[in-house]
Write a protein that holds these residues in place. Structure first.
Motif, PDB file in Angstrom:
ATOM      1  N   TYR A 184       0.815  -1.206   0.000  1.00  0.00           N
ATOM      2  CA  TYR A 184       0.000   0.000   0.000  1.00  0.00           C
ATOM      3  C   TYR A 184       0.859   1.271   0.000  1.00  0.00           C
ATOM      4  O   TYR A 184       0.323   2.374   0.096  1.00  0.00           O
ATOM      5  CB  TYR A 184      -0.936   0.002   1.203  1.00  0.00           C
ATOM      6  N   VAL A 217      -5.200   1.633  -3.545  1.00  0.00           N
ATOM      7  CA  VAL A 217      -4.784   0.232  -3.590  1.00  0.00           C
ATOM      8  C   VAL A 217      -5.888  -0.664  -3.037  1.00  0.00           C
ATOM      9  O   VAL A 217      -6.186  -1.731  -3.574  1.00  0.00           O
ATOM     10  CB  VAL A 217      -3.472   0.041  -2.801  1.00  0.00           C
ATOM     11  N   ARG A 221      -7.776  -3.582  -5.247  1.00  0.00           N
ATOM     12  CA  ARG A 221      -7.823  -4.983  -4.860  1.00  0.00           C
ATOM     13  C   ARG A 221      -9.258  -5.437  -4.610  1.00  0.00           C
ATOM     14  O   ARG A 221      -9.618  -6.578  -4.893  1.00  0.00           O
ATOM     15  CB  ARG A 221      -6.980  -5.225  -3.606  1.00  0.00           C
ATOM     16  N   TYR A 227      -3.441  -6.854  -6.174  1.00  0.00           N
ATOM     17  CA  TYR A 227      -2.720  -5.648  -5.788  1.00  0.00           C
ATOM     18  C   TYR A 227      -2.134  -5.027  -7.048  1.00  0.00           C
ATOM     19  O   TYR A 227      -1.556  -5.737  -7.877  1.00  0.00           O
ATOM     20  CB  TYR A 227      -1.574  -5.961  -4.819  1.00  0.00           C
TER      21      TYR A 227
END
Length: 489
Positions: A184, A217, A221, A227
């Motif tokens: 992240y 992020v 996802r 990711y």
């Protein structure tokens, strides 16, 4: 028999200040969480009592000061704080917060298969929460799916401020990067890490744009199961891979049900330039506007009846609801699998492992704040009695849940406010440590010694391990040769 209770082994009925423990809820590296109620008031609302595992842990003092500045429906409400006297010289700080009856975002999505409109509304709530955090000159620094809880009524709550900070707060670690979860991290954070890892005095100062990138992020996802690849990855540069870092595939190409409005919001949050991401208020308003004006197409389930499967290829993929990042580089390819099979089969996992070692790629996606062998997005432990909802993400301090309690707090470090808590890799080999050549998988030559890196763990590392360049290592020691009882001839 004497009841030798420790901070992470309190039993139902135990009193902590005015609060009576009802059930164990979860455990992390630095804290354990219990469901509790005010003693003498059995009809009162349950609360989440977070207890520091280590005496005098300054992380709890910081979190208490941070939460006391924040007030928003999508932020946990601080109700009380105090000290639990475990012994004459051992005082453990604790925090008491509202009990959030939600589930972690990725688990919620796997169970409910949300629509675009539901996701947009949830994004707006979290973005407004971040706006409140940032206006108070504070930062979360660990925004991710595991730290966003969605209640049955639809309220999304941003939890776990154990990694948070505010402007002017004294540092608690001497690392280049602040405590967070690696996949992240923003591109600017990764660039800083790569350019300053040799400078012990260098410290990356996270900004609101880092929290927003992490939210991007999380959304990527959520809707794709993957990711996004990092904009800059210092580990890949260090290893000098022949293949370039893969480019991010737009979310709508991996999931055709992602509408352009949601895809544009995700791309904005994942923008290379921090200024292009805007501020929390702008993201919240954009999400609210899209949720209000989109037509019936926004009420189609995002995950659909089919999902892309993971195949070992350059890139990276995590199936929706998978509790840990992949063990190999992968991308989503148009291979269809049944909807009731939300994660790759074990045979496919074996293929990923084989592909990983065949390509000689050292994974760098260990998540922060988890023990060796734990995944990055571990869900919270269920309360011990039936019918009790999950703790709303308040069980740890920026770390994932462990499945077992620690046996004892013996030898726990004692720290004061502002004291550095870290264990960096030494400049020379330890006594008894193997010297180069370092042969064997997972072994690295560092500072003249052989070290084994834990692929599934990243700082903060276990007490007996060492940190180096954003990963956790243990010394590879020379094994003594066994004595023989036979006499030489």
């Amino acid at each position: 028999m004497t009841d030798l209770s420790t901070a992470d082994s309190l039993r139902p009925g135990f009193l902590v200040g005015p609060w009576r423990i009802e059930a164990y809820a979860g455990h992390g590296t630095y804290g354990a969480v219990y469901r509790a109620r005010r003693a003498g008031h059995p009809g009162s609302m349950p609360v989440a009592l977070k207890m520091a595992v280590f005496p005098y842990d300054p992380r709890f003092v910081r979190e208490e000061k941070l939460l006391s500045r924040l007030h928003h429906p999508s932020l946990p409400q601080l109700l009380d704080r105090g000290w639990w006297h475990a012994g004459p010289e051992a005082m453990h700080p604790y925090l008491v917060m509202e009990w959030v009856r939600g589930k972690p975002l990725y688990d919620w999505a796997r169970e409910h298969n949300p629509t675009t409109r539901q996701v947009l509304k949830g994004v707006a709530q979290i973005a407004w929460a971040l706006e409140v955090v940032h206006r108070a000159d504070c930062l979360h620094r660990d925004v991710k799916g595991d730290n966003i809880l969605v209640e049955p009524e639809g309220r999304a709550v941003l939890t776990d401020f154990g990694s948070g900070t505010w402007r002017g707060a004294p540092p608690l670690t001497d690392r280049v990067m602040p405590p967070n979860t690696r996949p992240y991290r923003s591109p600017e954070a990764l660039r800083f890490e790569w350019g300053n890892w040799r400078k012990k005095e260098a410290r990356y100062e996270a900004r609101p744009a880092d929290d927003l990138y992490a939210l991007g992020v999380t959304l990527y996802r959520l809707v794709t199961g993957e990711y996004p690849p990092p904009g800059t990855d210092p580990e890949k540069r260090q290893e000098r891979l022949q293949s370039p870092v893969p480019k991010r595939v737009p979310a709508q190409e991996l999931n055709g049900r992602v509408l352009p409005e949601l895809a544009a919001l995700i791309e904005r949050l994942l923008a290379e330039q921090p200024e292009a991401r805007g501020v929390g208020r702008e993201i919240a308003e954009a999400a609210e506007s899209a949720a209000e004006h989109l037509g019936a197409e926004a009420d189609v389930r995002l995950l659909g009846s089919e999902r892309p499967a993971a195949v070992a290829m350059p890139g990276r993929v995590v199936s929706m609801g998978d509790p840990e990042p992949p063990v190999a580089e992968a991308v989503a390819v148009p291979v269809r699998t049944r909807a009731e099979d939300p994660s790759p089969p074990w045979a496919l996992r074996s293929m990923l492992v084989a592909a990983k070692w065949g390509l000689a790629v050292v994974g760098t996606w260990g998540m922060a704040h988890v023990s060796h062998g734990g995944g990055p997005e571990r869900t919270q432990a269920e309360a011990s009695d039936a019918g009790v909802a999950l703790d709303g993400g308040t069980r740890g301090l920026g770390d994932g849940v462990r499945t077992a309690l620690a046996a004892s707090e013996e030898g726990a470090p004692v720290a004061s406010e502002g004291q550095v808590i870290a264990k960096e890799l030494p400049d020379k080999p330890l006594p008894g440590q193997r010297r180069p050549p370092c042969r064997g998988s997972g072994l690295f030559e560092i500072n003249g010694g052989c070290w084994r890196r834990f692929q599934d763990a990243s700082p903060p590392c276990e007490e007996e391990d060492y940190e180096w360049r954003g990963a956790c290592y243990s010394p590879f020691m020379v094994r003594a040769q066994p004595r023989t009882s036979k006499k030489q001839r």
